[in-house]
Design a protein around this motif. Structure first.
Motif, mmCIF file in Angstrom:
data_model
loop_
_atom_site.group_PDB
_atom_site.id
_atom_site.type_symbol
_atom_site.label_atom_id
_atom_site.label_comp_id
_atom_site.label_asym_id
_atom_site.label_seq_id
_atom_site.Cartn_x
_atom_site.Cartn_y
_atom_site.Cartn_z
ATOM 1 N N LEU A 11 0.830 -1.140 -0.156
ATOM 2 C CA LEU A 11 0.286 -0.107 0.132
ATOM 3 C C LEU A 11 0.819 1.110 -0.089
ATOM 4 O O LEU A 11 0.546 2.322 -0.920
ATOM 5 N N ALA A 12 2.385 0.723 0.389
ATOM 6 C CA ALA A 12 2.564 2.478 0.863
ATOM 7 C C ALA A 12 3.129 2.694 -0.800
ATOM 8 O O ALA A 12 4.532 3.738 -0.940
ATOM 9 N N SER A 13 4.174 1.286 -1.236
ATOM 10 C CA SER A 13 5.026 1.280 -2.736
ATOM 11 C C SER A 13 4.224 1.224 -3.442
ATOM 12 O O SER A 13 4.795 1.060 -4.757
ATOM 13 N N GLY A 14 2.967 0.707 -3.580
ATOM 14 C CA GLY A 14 2.796 0.160 -4.890
ATOM 15 C C GLY A 14 2.291 -0.469 -4.984
ATOM 16 O O GLY A 14 0.531 -1.465 -5.712
ATOM 17 N N GLY A 15 3.021 -1.736 -4.840
ATOM 18 C CA GLY A 15 2.111 -3.332 -4.608
ATOM 19 C C GLY A 15 1.824 -3.713 -5.497
ATOM 20 O O GLY A 15 1.353 -4.916 -5.727
ATOM 21 N N ARG A 16 2.901 -3.662 -6.744
ATOM 22 C CA ARG A 16 2.259 -4.232 -8.355
ATOM 23 C C ARG A 16 2.776 -5.990 -8.543
ATOM 24 O O ARG A 16 1.650 -6.320 -8.211
ATOM 25 N N LEU A 17 3.450 -6.380 -7.922
ATOM 26 C CA LEU A 17 3.614 -8.242 -7.816
ATOM 27 C C LEU A 17 2.470 -8.471 -7.324
ATOM 28 O O LEU A 17 2.062 -9.560 -7.117
ATOM 29 N N LEU A 18 2.425 -7.853 -6.082
ATOM 30 C CA LEU A 18 1.795 -7.959 -5.033
ATOM 31 C C LEU A 18 0.215 -7.941 -5.209
ATOM 32 O O LEU A 18 -0.778 -9.385 -4.760
#
Length: 441
Positions: free
Chosen positions: A115-122
């Motif tokens: 949530l803080a960094s974008g989390g594209r892969l997650l």
């Protein structure tokens, strides 16, 4: 009373089943890249119709349930005679809950970081990281009914197996509304076309079947290579008839309809016959190999089997998470992890690269998890309050179900306090000896 010696053949079967499940999940995941970045994943069954028949080999959950019941039957029977099997089930539930707390906590941490960094892969792997928790829910349920299955076997023998098969058939027939001979000839097609309805009960009935078979096997109700070949023939004929009536070919599902898993159907029973038949057919040879190779607990094949058994729960829980760093590393190295679909050039090379990355990434993950779990393992008191077992069990069900239904976010966030509560309550109830026995079985 000392525990009976380990059955290396049964342990080897469970270890092999575990490895097949792990490799099967990795093989089935098809990364999809765009401009060198992972944007989605596909499922092998959705990309290649020919993979459906391969699921007859890799759908080994029935085998795991069958062998687990065979291994546990004697110990549970002794506990029932001594006053009840509730502490045994609580120990099994705790053995699942404690490592699940760690896994879910890591998922929550990753979700917060995402949530803080974008989390594209997650975001791509969100549901994939919790979907395998269905197996823990199913296993907890059928094992809670193991004492009941033991009583059924003692009273009815193989008649209990036949009754479960008949009940599973009746539920499929009721789902299809197929009461005439002509409709029964199209049973599989009608089942696939209609909502599950009452047939959701087969989520229990069908998975109790391999457990009942495992009890019957360990009590000697069917034995020998001849019986194994007979069951293999039965399974083959069963599957041919199931496919002819219109059941889907695939024995795993990628949607809530149109498959043989959600809920399990009669077609899946055919795979059970094949697997149990193979266990019997190869038993004499396998036992000779294990004994001839000096497969004691401390050497040779016995050591390998013991290590795989000890790593079973961590590997099952964490192998899907290894796909995250595998995808990240594949992107950075520019490897062909997105190799299109079967038939296109480079597909199998891409599969090999993907599986190789997963193997490379899972090793440090498992090493760190095992180190952590061993460090926090300590003796626990026995507190004889049945309500703790009930509360802990319910909390564990709620936590697993939340993660299964809603993925990493918000599922894991809801699951974490529930699984923590389960671990605390079951830990208060379960004696050290019960935990050790649950791990052994």
């Amino acid at each position: 009373m000392p525990n009976p010696p380990r059955d290396l053949y049964a342990d080897a079967l469970r270890a092999c089943a575990l490895l097949v499940v792990v490799l099967g999940h990795w093989i089935a995941t098809l990364p999809r890249l765009q401009d060198g970045r992972l944007v989605d994943t596909d499922h092998l069954l959705a990309a290649w119709d020919g993979a459906a028949m391969l699921t007859w080999l890799v759908q080994v959950v029935p085998l795991f349930v069958f062998v687990s019941a065979a291994v546990s039957a004697g110990g549970v029977a002794r506990r029932v005679e001594a006053g009840g099997a509730a502490p045994w089930w609580a120990a099994r539930a705790l053995a699942l809950a404690r490592p699940t707390v760690t896994y879910v906590a890591v998922l929550v941490a990753l979700a917060l970081l995402g949530l803080a960094s974008g989390g594209r892969l997650l975001a791509v792997f969100d549901q994939s990281l919790t979907v395998h928790l269905w197996f823990l829910l199913m296993l907890l349920t059928v094992q809670a009914l193991l004492p009941w299955c033991l009583r059924l076997d003692a009273r009815y023998g193989l008649g209990a197996v036949a009754a479960l098969v008949a009940l599973a058939a009746l539920l499929d027939i009721a789902r299809a509304g197929a009461w005439s001979p002509g409709e029964l000839m199209r049973l599989g097609s009608l089942v696939s076309e209609r909502p599950a309805g009452i047939a959701w009960l087969n989520m229990l009935v069908v998975w109790l079947l391999p457990q009942q078979l495992g009890i019957a096997w360990t009590r000697g109700r069917f034995r020998g290579a001849g019986a194994g070949l007979g069951l293999i023939a039965l399974g083959a004929a069963w599957l041919v008839l199931a496919m002819a009536s219109g059941y889907p070919v695939a024995m795993v599902g990628v949607a809530l309809a149109g498959n043989n898993m959600l809920p399990p159907t009669l077609a899946l029973v055919g795979v059970m016959w094949l697997q149990v038949g193979a266990v019997l057919a190869f038993e004499p040879l396998a036992r000779r190999i294990l004994s001839g190779a000096g497969a004691g607990a401390g050497r040779g094949p016995g050591r390998i089997i013991a290590v795989l058994g000890a790593l079973g729960m961590p590997l099952y829980l964490w192998h899907k998470l290894a796909e995250l760093p595998a995808a990240w590393l594949g992107e950075r190295l520019g490897l062909p992890i997105d190799a299109g679909v079967p038939g296109e050039a480079g597909f199998w090379l891409g599969r090999a690269c993907w599986i190789g990355l997963c193997l490379l990434m899972v090793a440090p993950v498992i090493a760190a998890v095992v180190r952590f779990e061993l460090r926090r393992d300590r003796d626990v008191p026995a507190v004889a309050h049945t309500w703790r077992i009930v509360l802990g069990g319910l909390a564990l069900y709620v936590g697993l179900a939340a993660a299964l239904a809603w993925g990493v976010w918000p599922g894991a966030l809801i699951a974490l306090p529930a699984v923590l509560l389960a671990s605390w309550q079951l830990r208060q109830r379960t004696a050290v000896a019960e935990i050790a026995s649950a791990r052994e079985n």
